[in-house]
Motif scaffolding. Structure first.
Motif, PDB file in Angstrom:
ATOM      1  N   GLU A 185       0.832  -1.206   0.000  1.00 46.39           N
ATOM      2  CA  GLU A 185       0.000   0.000   0.000  1.00 46.39           C
ATOM      3  C   GLU A 185       0.865   1.255   0.000  1.00 46.39           C
ATOM      4  OE1 GLU A 185      -3.095   2.092  -0.546  1.00 46.39           O
ATOM      5  OE2 GLU A 185      -3.487  -0.045  -0.115  1.00 46.39           O
ATOM      6  N   THR A 186       0.605   2.149  -0.937  1.00 46.91           N
ATOM      7  CA  THR A 186       1.368   3.395  -1.015  1.00 46.91           C
ATOM      8  C   THR A 186       0.535   4.629  -0.693  1.00 46.91           C
ATOM      9  OG1 THR A 186       0.947   3.575  -3.401  1.00 46.91           O
ATOM     10  CG2 THR A 186       2.963   2.433  -2.720  1.00 46.91           C
ATOM     11  N   SER A 187      -0.749   4.423  -0.359  1.00 49.80           N
ATOM     12  CA  SER A 187      -1.569   5.563   0.058  1.00 49.80           C
ATOM     13  C   SER A 187      -1.210   5.926   1.499  1.00 49.80           C
ATOM     14  CB  SER A 187      -3.060   5.219  -0.034  1.00 49.80           C
ATOM     15  OG  SER A 187      -3.426   4.329   1.009  1.00 49.80           O
ATOM     16  N   ASN A 188      -1.861   6.956   2.030  1.00 48.35           N
ATOM     17  CA  ASN A 188      -1.596   7.373   3.405  1.00 48.35           C
ATOM     18  C   ASN A 188      -2.435   6.626   4.434  1.00 48.35           C
ATOM     19  OD1 ASN A 188       0.327   9.331   2.647  1.00 48.35           O
ATOM     20  ND2 ASN A 188      -1.302  10.808   2.181  1.00 48.35           N
ATOM     21  N   TYR A 189      -3.193   5.634   3.992  1.00 49.11           N
ATOM     22  CA  TYR A 189      -4.059   4.877   4.901  1.00 49.11           C
ATOM     23  C   TYR A 189      -3.408   3.556   5.282  1.00 49.11           C
ATOM     24  CZ  TYR A 189      -7.419   8.247   3.085  1.00 49.11           C
ATOM     25  OH  TYR A 189      -8.056   9.401   2.718  1.00 49.11           O
ATOM     26  N   ARG A 190      -3.928   2.947   6.337  1.00 48.49           N
ATOM     27  CA  ARG A 190      -3.377   1.683   6.817  1.00 48.49           C
ATOM     28  C   ARG A 190      -4.437   0.585   6.796  1.00 48.49           C
ATOM     29  NH1 ARG A 190       1.471   1.484   8.454  1.00 48.49           N
ATOM     30  NH2 ARG A 190       1.112  -0.590   9.367  1.00 48.49           N
ATOM     31  N   TRP A 191      -3.997  -0.609   6.422  1.00 53.63           N
ATOM     32  CA  TRP A 191      -4.873  -1.781   6.465  1.00 53.63           C
ATOM     33  C   TRP A 191      -5.000  -2.270   7.902  1.00 53.63           C
ATOM     34  CZ3 TRP A 191      -7.780  -3.619   2.553  1.00 53.63           C
ATOM     35  CH2 TRP A 191      -7.473  -3.165   1.250  1.00 53.63           C
ATOM     36  N   THR A 192      -6.216  -2.457   8.349  1.00 53.21           N
ATOM     37  CA  THR A 192      -6.465  -2.909   9.718  1.00 53.21           C
ATOM     38  C   THR A 192      -7.509  -4.028   9.701  1.00 53.21           C
ATOM     39  OG1 THR A 192      -8.253  -1.317  10.111  1.00 53.21           O
ATOM     40  CG2 THR A 192      -6.003  -0.597  10.640  1.00 53.21           C
ATOM     41  N   ALA A 193      -7.579  -4.749  10.803  1.00 51.92           N
ATOM     42  CA  ALA A 193      -8.580  -5.806  10.952  1.00 51.92           C
ATOM     43  C   ALA A 193      -8.766  -6.108  12.431  1.00 51.92           C
ATOM     44  CB  ALA A 193      -8.173  -7.069  10.205  1.00 51.92           C
ATOM     45  N   GLU A 194      -9.966  -6.537  12.794  1.00 52.28           N
ATOM     46  CA  GLU A 194     -10.253  -6.912  14.176  1.00 52.28           C
ATOM     47  C   GLU A 194      -9.904  -8.385  14.394  1.00 52.28           C
ATOM     48  OE1 GLU A 194     -11.738  -3.418  13.051  1.00 52.28           O
ATOM     49  OE2 GLU A 194     -12.668  -5.244  12.235  1.00 52.28           O
ATOM     50  N   SER A 195      -9.969  -8.826  15.648  1.00 47.98           N
ATOM     51  CA  SER A 195      -9.648 -10.209  15.985  1.00 47.98           C
ATOM     52  C   SER A 195     -10.768 -11.143  15.558  1.00 47.98           C
ATOM     53  CB  SER A 195      -9.416 -10.338  17.489  1.00 47.98           C
ATOM     54  OG  SER A 195     -10.648 -10.198  18.187  1.00 47.98           O
ATOM     55  N   VAL A 196     -10.490 -12.443  15.569  1.00 45.08           N
ATOM     56  CA  VAL A 196     -11.477 -13.427  15.131  1.00 45.08           C
ATOM     57  C   VAL A 196     -12.667 -13.501  16.086  1.00 45.08           C
ATOM     58  CG1 VAL A 196      -9.855 -14.863  13.859  1.00 45.08           C
ATOM     59  CG2 VAL A 196     -10.227 -15.291  16.316  1.00 45.08           C
ATOM     60  N   THR A 197     -12.518 -13.029  17.312  1.00 38.20           N
ATOM     61  CA  THR A 197     -13.629 -13.092  18.262  1.00 38.20           C
ATOM     62  C   THR A 197     -14.586 -11.920  18.134  1.00 38.20           C
ATOM     63  OG1 THR A 197     -12.258 -12.016  19.951  1.00 38.20           O
ATOM     64  CG2 THR A 197     -12.318 -14.440  19.944  1.00 38.20           C
ATOM     65  N   ASP A 198     -14.259 -10.936  17.319  1.00 36.14           N
ATOM     66  CA  ASP A 198     -15.197  -9.837  17.059  1.00 36.14           C
ATOM     67  C   ASP A 198     -16.408 -10.406  16.326  1.00 36.14           C
ATOM     68  OD1 ASP A 198     -15.146  -6.585  16.858  1.00 36.14           O
ATOM     69  OD2 ASP A 198     -16.217  -7.473  15.162  1.00 36.14           O
ATOM     70  N   THR A 199     -17.590  -9.819  16.575  1.00 32.34           N
ATOM     71  CA  THR A 199     -18.797 -10.360  15.938  1.00 32.34           C
ATOM     72  C   THR A 199     -18.727 -10.279  14.413  1.00 32.34           C
ATOM     73  OG1 THR A 199     -19.858  -8.216  16.311  1.00 32.34           O
ATOM     74  CG2 THR A 199     -20.328  -9.977  17.894  1.00 32.34           C
ATOM     75  N   GLY A 200     -18.058  -9.251  13.879  1.00 34.09           N
ATOM     76  CA  GLY A 200     -17.943  -9.117  12.423  1.00 34.09           C
ATOM     77  C   GLY A 200     -16.666  -8.414  12.034  1.00 34.09           C
TER      78      GLY A 200
END
Length: 349
Positions: free
Chosen positions: A270-285
């Motif tokens: 990724e070269t934009s100014n944003y970051r890829w994120t994700a929640e844990s597997v125990t999150d509802t979605g």
């Protein structure tokens, strides 16, 4: 003796039917992982389990109280059905569709009861936000969901019967969201949308011009658990559906695997100014997405049309290749099954 809803904080003091929640004693009617439901009552939704129990008149339904530890459409429909068993069974098809739409967001307008169910769910959505707080917004009222949801139950338990019988009288409350869903449903089922299925990893890829309401988006995902949404201008979201947070009985599923390693892989490209994120597997979605700032859960739970979705520097073909390679690698040798436990799921690193 007429049955009565009580707050979840009081269930330890009297015999209580527990709906869409876990508790070490009492009659449990829930699709949550670890719930042990009475034989023959299993269903994909908690409300469906309740309706099955009412049909069979299983032991334990004579308990004078019913409760749930949170308010959502599925749990509410289950609680209301316990309190109004005759009317519930008369309207079984609509109530079952309400639970599916509310929990899994899987709208199927080919089902005869789905249109009315959608109107009722949209009514709940509108009134819940206006009179109380949105889902996962209990922090806004400086309270926890177990306590903050009690006034919601009191209001909706008192009013829902009339709305169920006369939905047209409440059109002013449900029509705005309903019309949006119907319009978006046409887009998702129209020629401008391309859907590609990857059954070996339980993933459905949906390419459509712009974000749409969840009930429309997930109408193309029935039988699948991972959704890769691709919009114009390299905007993406990948998420696990709620179908892999609970135990569903109609089919087998693959376990959730962590999304954060995939986020790290994408970030290297990724070269934009944003970051890829994700929640844990125990999150509802959990959602894998580009983030400008951390989204509160109420905004992640809201429709894709209600949150910013940023353009990535990664081209669609490259993102697809990374996503497919990741899940194909993680699921190599893993067989779908029912009743995955959280320890089993957490073991997938």
């Amino acid at each position: 003796m007429l049955k009565q809803f009580i707050p979840f904080t009081q269930v330890k003091h009297q015999p209580t039917i527990i709906v869409d929640s876990l508790y070490p004693k009492g009659l449990i009617l829930a699709h949550w992982r670890g719930a042990v439901n009475p034989p023959g009552t299993d269903d994909d939704t908690s409300a469906g389990i309740v309706l099955n129990a009412l049909q069979q008149q299983i032991p334990g339904l004579e308990a004078p109280y019913v409760s749930a530890n949170h308010f959502d459409v599925d749990g509410f429909v289950g609680v209301w059905s316990v309190l109004n068993p005759e009317v519930a069974l008369q309207n079984e098809a609509v109530l079952r569709q309400m639970a599916i739409i509310g929990d899994f967001r899987e709208l199927d307008l080919s089902q005869p009861a789905a249109d009315k169910a959608l109107k009722l769910v949209c009514w709940i959505n509108k009134v819940e936000k206006e009179k109380f707080y949105p889902p996962f917004g209990a922090d806004e009222v400086e309270d926890n969901e177990m306590e903050a949801s009690v006034p919601k139950f009191a209001y909706f338990l008192a009013t829902f019967g009339d709305v169920l019988a006369h939905p047209e009288a409440y059109q002013a409350d449900w029509e705005t969201e309903y019309n949006q869903v119907i319009a978006d449903y046409q887009i998702i089922h129209g020629p401008q949308t391309q859907v590609t299925l990857f059954p070996e990893i339980g993933l459905v890829q949906i390419q459509t011009p712009q974000p749409v309401h969840y009930y429309a988006l997930f109408s193309r995902t029935i039988g699948y658990d991972i959704v890769l949404s691709q919009y114009a201008d390299n905007r993406y979201e990948l998420e696990y559906k709620y179908t892999t947070w609970v135990d569903i009985s109609s089919r087998t599923t693959l376990p959730r695997v962590p999304l954060k390693p995939l986020a790290q892989i994408l970030q290297t490209q990724e070269t934009s100014n944003y970051r890829w994120t994700a929640e844990s597997v125990t999150d509802t979605g959990p959602i894998l997405r580009l983030n400008g700032s951390k989204l509160p859960k109420k905004q992640r739970y809201a429709n894709p049309t209600e949150r910013p979705i940023y353009s990535s520097s990664i081209e669609p073909t490259d993102l697809n290749a990374q996503v497919m390679a990741y899940f194909q690698s993680r699921y190599a040798g893993v067989k779908p099954q029912q009743r995955w436990t959280w320890p089993e799921i957490k073991a997938f690193k």
